[in-house]
Structures are given as structure tokens and as C-alpha cells.
Motif scaffolding. Structure first.
Motif, short mmCIF file in Angstrom:
data_model
loop_
_atom_site.label_atom_id
_atom_site.label_comp_id
_atom_site.label_asym_id
_atom_site.label_seq_id
_atom_site.Cartn_x
_atom_site.Cartn_y
_atom_site.Cartn_z
N VAL A 19 96.00 -29.81 106.06
CA VAL A 19 95.70 -29.11 107.29
C VAL A 19 96.90 -28.23 107.80
CG1 VAL A 19 94.93 -29.19 109.94
CG2 VAL A 19 94.37 -31.04 108.32
N VAL A 20 96.82 -26.92 108.13
CA VAL A 20 97.96 -26.44 108.83
C VAL A 20 97.49 -25.98 110.25
CG1 VAL A 20 98.42 -25.03 106.78
CG2 VAL A 20 96.87 -23.89 108.10
N GLY B 171 96.30 -20.80 112.41
CA GLY B 171 96.56 -19.35 111.64
C GLY B 171 95.13 -18.87 111.48
N SER C 291 92.41 -16.75 107.97
CA SER C 291 93.38 -15.55 107.58
C SER C 291 94.04 -15.59 106.36
CB SER C 291 94.34 -15.00 108.92
OG SER C 291 95.26 -16.18 108.81
N ALA D 74 97.09 -15.26 105.92
CA ALA D 74 98.33 -16.19 106.38
C ALA D 74 98.23 -17.70 105.99
CB ALA D 74 98.70 -15.99 107.84
N VAL D 75 97.09 -18.15 106.29
CA VAL D 75 96.70 -19.58 105.97
C VAL D 75 96.58 -19.79 104.64
CG1 VAL D 75 94.73 -21.26 106.15
CG2 VAL D 75 95.59 -19.83 108.05
N GLN E 238 99.79 -19.77 102.56
CA GLN E 238 100.58 -21.15 102.75
C GLN E 238 99.95 -22.10 101.89
OE1 GLN E 238 102.83 -24.27 105.59
NE2 GLN E 238 101.65 -22.50 106.66
N ALA F 100 99.84 -22.77 97.27
CA ALA F 100 100.86 -23.61 96.49
C ALA F 100 100.20 -25.00 96.42
CB ALA F 100 102.29 -23.42 96.68
N PRO F 101 100.34 -25.74 97.55
CA PRO F 101 99.65 -26.97 97.90
C PRO F 101 98.23 -27.27 96.74
CG PRO F 101 100.40 -26.52 99.64
CD PRO F 101 100.41 -25.33 99.08
#
Lengths: 335, 212
Positions: free
Chosen positions: A303-304, A307, A310, A312-313, A316, A319-320
Motif C-alpha cells: 500500500v502507498v 496518489g 495515477s 505516480a503510484v 513507485q 520496483a517492489p
């Protein structure tokens, strides 16, 4: 000037502004016909600027040629040492009858280790969108290069197929009744093409799926439907259902992730489910999926805090998600 | 005022109408004409964007518009408790606390891979061998040889992963190799050691992780 360059958008905005100022300046010096022409120019250029910017964000039409139906197939130049590259091919599918361009990320090790066969991830775009959302907006090649160089990922071949032959037809990677057979193309034709043309490992243990938005639903749904072909799937802001009509009502059953998890035996594969906490639709769908998972299926959530839905989410989360995928896929091996 | 709220959309609409009215009212003045038309265009595009965003919730909040905070972290690879006292390529008896409850016939054996000490930042996937045959050390996998009894099953071995990850640099990815005898309930087992190694990922460094 490419259709998705920021310069193209800026130039169109400047044209719109210039047309507007010209209209204001010349209003009392020109006749009705001139005014009508200028007004039309102003309206069209404003619409064009907005449309170009939306297209830039989604990469629905990645090139001017796509607008008129002739898709682009441009290959990036050979990468520097330690850098992978994205090569474009046209993949014709005998099973689905579909023929579309596909981007292929080849890691640096693909050319430096010609003795190896590599694990594979099929990375699926959103709707509207194109594989270029991954390459141009999410910078997938640089992202993968970095993760592989750091040892967080094994060298992996990443396939970037189109999910639809018509840009504005949302297939959600299903076989639409009377329409594109996207599921067949993605799960049969694309793997068969890859095995024939690329040094990739054939075993299901070496095949994974990833996707954002509609592609996230696709990744989970296709992995659950074809556990004999894929061993792991990562969903970035995906939904629990396709949100379209497939034509056979399967959007409520076999093509509905929540329904499958509730009513069918769960396969021994692994899911990674990520979302932004303020993206309510994807959050609720993803949480529901995570709650429904039972052994032998496994789920990892990510979870971020905010964001939305979008780029931008997904920048991020990439990579994970890919690190996790690589840790669940079989290793590169001598052929 | 919320980014996806109706008030903002109504405000933008009201401003658009006011701009249209003012521009028409003072149309004969050139500066008003220029500024009015430009502001009108910006407001119209803004209004369309706000409506589209309210329907699809691309950016549900002002915060979301500003991107997303970097929350992905790479945790350092921590050394296993026994890392300092083992040699690469050797098979060592392993008796962690709690191993008595695994229901085994003999002491567990750990086969350390030859590349274990040369890659101190990597964590290794694990092959759990239930055939009783000690495999040769293989690159990129740590093997654990367990001699099963009638009491051995998935439940009795549930604490093996945690015990392994305390003592060695291992991942939570496992492959199980079992002999041709009766299957241990709940374990998805492969027939050969080589097959197990082929299914496992390579040793990797600690991944990017997001909060879960």
C-alpha cells in the motif's frame, strides 16, 4: 515531433493561445467568414491540446501512425553495457487471429550470456493505454536495469503486449464474444511466439504476469485462469472485476476475480496486490481479493498512502512488484 | 474544498459563466477581449478535467495531484546467526530450538551452497529434502535434509522456515523434494533435487518493499 512528446503539447498550447489572441486582435477588422474560421481554429486547437496531453498520459495512441491504424514498430538502439533494451516485434497469433506489435525488454545478460534461458514476465498496460505507457511513462527499462544490477531481480525478459487491436475497445484481457480474443492472444499466442523467438524458459514456474489498472485485473484473472502457465502475478491498482460486458456474462463468474476466489478451488500460485489507499475502487477490490485468498494460493499486499489511480503510484510500485515477481519465478538457467 | 467535490466544479462553472458575461459586456475593449477569451479557455478545460476526474477518480485528493510520497524501502540483508561459523559447501548438523517437534528420525542436516559466503548480501532459496539422501552442494540453493517419520507432515514442519531464516540467509521461497513413498500430507513435493533447483529463483538481495 512525436505525438507523445511534451514539446508537441506545448506547441499546440502556443498555437491555441496565438489563435485566441489573433481572434481578439482582428475581430473588428475581419468579416464573418474570417471570424468563423478563427473561432473554429481556436476551438480545435484547445481541444487538440487537451487531447494530446491526455494521450501523452495514457499513451493510447503512441505514434501518429496509430491514429490512422498503422501501428508503430520502432526499436530502441542497442543499450550500453549493463543496460537492457526494448525491442519491438509484430506478434501474429494463429490461435486468436490477432496480430499486434509487442515490446520486448531484453536484460543486459540476454546478450552477454547467450548460454542462458531467462524467466519471463508479461507486463500488461491499462485502459486506455498501450505498451508505451510502460516504456515511455513508467520508464520500465531503466527500472528493470536498476533492479537487476542491484541483484534485487534476476535478469528477466519482460514482454509488453497490446491488450486490444482497437485502441478504444476495452478487452480486459478476455475473449470478447464476437470481438477480440485477447485472452487467447495473451496466454497462448504470445507465450508460443516468445518460446519460438526468444531464449526464455518454457516452464510455468518461470512465467509471471504484471499489470496496472485494467492490466492489474488482467494479471490476476489470467493467472487464476491459467495456473498451468503462470506461477505468480502482480496487480498494481487492479480491480476485482473487469467492469465490462464480456458477452457471455462471465464478468460475473469466470472472469471475475472475486467470484473465482469465492467459488473455485484456489491454485498453488502467488499474488502481489498493491494499491494507493485513496484509490477507493482499486483499494476495495484489492482488499476483497486479499481477504478471499486461501492456501495454496498466497497473497502479498502493498500500500502507498496516497496518489490515486495515477502514473505516480505505478512508478513507485513497479520496483517492489517486479522484485517480488522475480523472487517468485524460476531462475535463469543454461539452455 | 475537495478536488473531486461538486462545490469545486460548481465554482469553476460559475467562474466560467462570469468570465463569459464580463467578456461579452466589455467586448469592445481589446485587453478585456484577449484576457477574457484566454481565461475562458483555461476555465473550460479545467471544468472538463474536474468532471472527468470526479467520474473516474484518477486523483481523488489534492494530495494525490502532488504525486505520492516515497514509501518503498530496501531493508538491509541481515546475516544468519550461523553465518560466521559455517564453511561454504559443507553439510552441517543443525539442531535449532524447537526441532524436536518436527517428528524426524535423525538430526537435520544443512548443506551450505558453495557461493553462500562469497555473496553476503544475497538470501538463498531453500530446498527441503525429505528423501534422506544428502544432496551435493548446489550453487544458489541452501538444502535442508530432514528424515521424515510417520509423524512428519506440513503442520509438524510449519516452524522450519522461521528456524531456517533465523540461522541462515534464506528467503521464504521453498521447494520440497520427497521420495517415492507415501506423500507427506499438505506438502507439494517434487521427485528430484535437480527439478527443485530448476524451479527456484536465484539468490537475490533484499527487495524494495512497500507497507502492507
Amino acid at each position: 515531433m512525436s505525438i507523445d512528446a511534451s514539446r508537441t503539447v506545448v506547441v499546440t498550447v502556443v498555437v491555441a493561445l496565438a489563435a485566441t489572441v489573433t481572434l481578439a486582435l482582428l475581430w473588428y477588422r475581419i468579416r464573418w467568414a474570417g471570424r468563423a474560421a478563427l473561432i473554429t481554429g481556436v476551438v480545435l486547437s484547445v481541444i487538440a491540446a487537451a487531447a494530446l496531453q491526455v494521450n501523452r498520459l495514457t499513451e493510447t495512441y503512441p505514434s501518429w501512425g496509430d491514429l490512422v491504424g498503422s501501428a508503430s514498430v520502432a526499436t530502441s538502439p542497442a543499450g550500453k553495457p549493463g543496460q537492457g533494451r526494448v525491442v519491438w516485434y509484430v506478434v501474429s497469433g494463429p490461435s486468436s487471429g490477432m496480430s499486434m506489435p509487442m515490446g520486448v525488454y531484453l536484460p543486459a545478460a540476454y546478450s552477454s550470456r547467450p548460454d542462458l534461458r531467462f524467466p519471463v514476465v508479461e507486463a500488461l498496460h491499462g485502459y486506455p493505454g498501450a505498451p508505451q505507457t510502460w516504456t515511455e511513462r513508467l520508464g520500465i527499462a531503466a527500472n528493470l536495469d536498476r533492479e537487476i544490477a542491484a541483484g534485487r531481480m534476476a535478469p528477466t525478459v519482460v514482454l509488453l503486449p497490446y491488450l486490444t487491436p482497437q485502441r478504444l475497445v476495452d478487452t480486459e484481457c478476455t475473449n470478447l464474444t464476437g470481438g477480440p480474443q485477447a485472452e487467447t492472444y495473451l496466454t497462448r499466442d504470445v507465450p508460443a511466439w516468445a518460446l519460438e523467438h526468444l531464449r526464455v524458459r518454457p516452464e510455468p514456474a518461470a512465467w509471471g504476469l504484471a499489470g496496472f489498472s485494467a492490466g492489474g485485473f488482467c494479471a490476476m484473472n489470467l493467472a487464476l485462469r491459467h495456473p498451468d502457465r503462470y506461477t505468480a502475478a502482480a496487480s498494481l491498482s487492479g480491480y476485482a472485476d473487469p467492469g465490462i460486458k464480456v458477452g457471455d456474462h462471465s464478468e460475473r463468474t469466470g472472469n471475475n476475480v472475486a467470484w473465482r476466489l469465492t467459488h473455485l478451488p484456489q491454485p498453488p500460485i502467488a499474488l502481489w496486490v498493491g494499491w494507493a489507499d485513496d484509490d477507493h475502487a482499486a483499494r476495495d477490490g484489492s482488499r476483497r481479493i486479499a481477504r478471499l485468498v486461501r492456501a495454496p494460493l498466497t497473497v502479498t499486499t502493498a500500500v502507498v498512502p496516497h496518489g490515486g489511480h495515477s502514473l505516480a503510484v505505478w512508478r513507485q510500485m513497479s520496483a517492489p512488484a517486479f522484485d517480488w515477481l522475480s523472487a517468485h519465478l524460476a531462475r535463469p538457467l543454461p539452455a | 474544498m475537495r478536488l473531486t467535490g461538486l462545490p469545486l466544479i460548481l465554482l469553476a462553472g460559475a467562474l466560467t459563466i462570469a468570465t463569459v458575461v464580463a467578456t461579452v459586456r466589455w467586448w469592445r475593449r481589446l485587453p478585456i477581449r484577449i484576457a477574457g477569451l484566454l481565461v475562458m479557455e483555461v476555465l473550460l478545460v479545467l471544468e472538463a478535467g474536474l468532471i472527468a476526474n470526479r467520474m473516474a477518480r484518477f486523483y481523488p485528493s489534492w494530495q494525490a495531484l502532488g504525486g505520492t510520497p516515497e514509501v518503498a524501502v530496501v531493508a538491509a540483508t541481515t546475516a544468519g546467526r550461523l553465518d560466521a561459523s559455517i564453511a561454504a559447501g559443507e553439510a552441517i548438523p543443525w539442531t535449532p530450538p524447537g526441532s524436536g517437534s518436527w517428528g524426524l528420525a535423525t538430526t537435520p542436516l544443512v548443506v551450505v551452497p558453495p557461493d553462500y559466503l562469497t555473496c553476503p548480501d544475497r538470501r538463498f532459496p531453500v530446498v527441503i529434502v525429505l528423501t534422506g539422501v544428502t544432496p551435493r552442494p548446489a550453487e544458489g540453493v541452501l538444502s535442508v535434509v530432514l528424515a521424515p517419520t510417520a509423524r512428519t507432515n506440513a503442520a509438524s514442519l510449519a516452524t522450519v522456515p522461521a528456524a531456517l531464516s533465523a540461522d541462515f540467509r534464506v528467503t521464504d521461497t521453498y521447494a520440497v523434494v520427497a521420495g517415492p513413498g507415501p506423500a507427506q500430507p499438505g506438502l507439494h513435493a517434487l521427485r528430484s533435487f535437480d527439478e527443485a533447483v530448476r524451479e527456484l529463483p536465484p539468490p537475490l538481495t533484499a527487495p524494495h518493499r512497500l507497507p502492507s
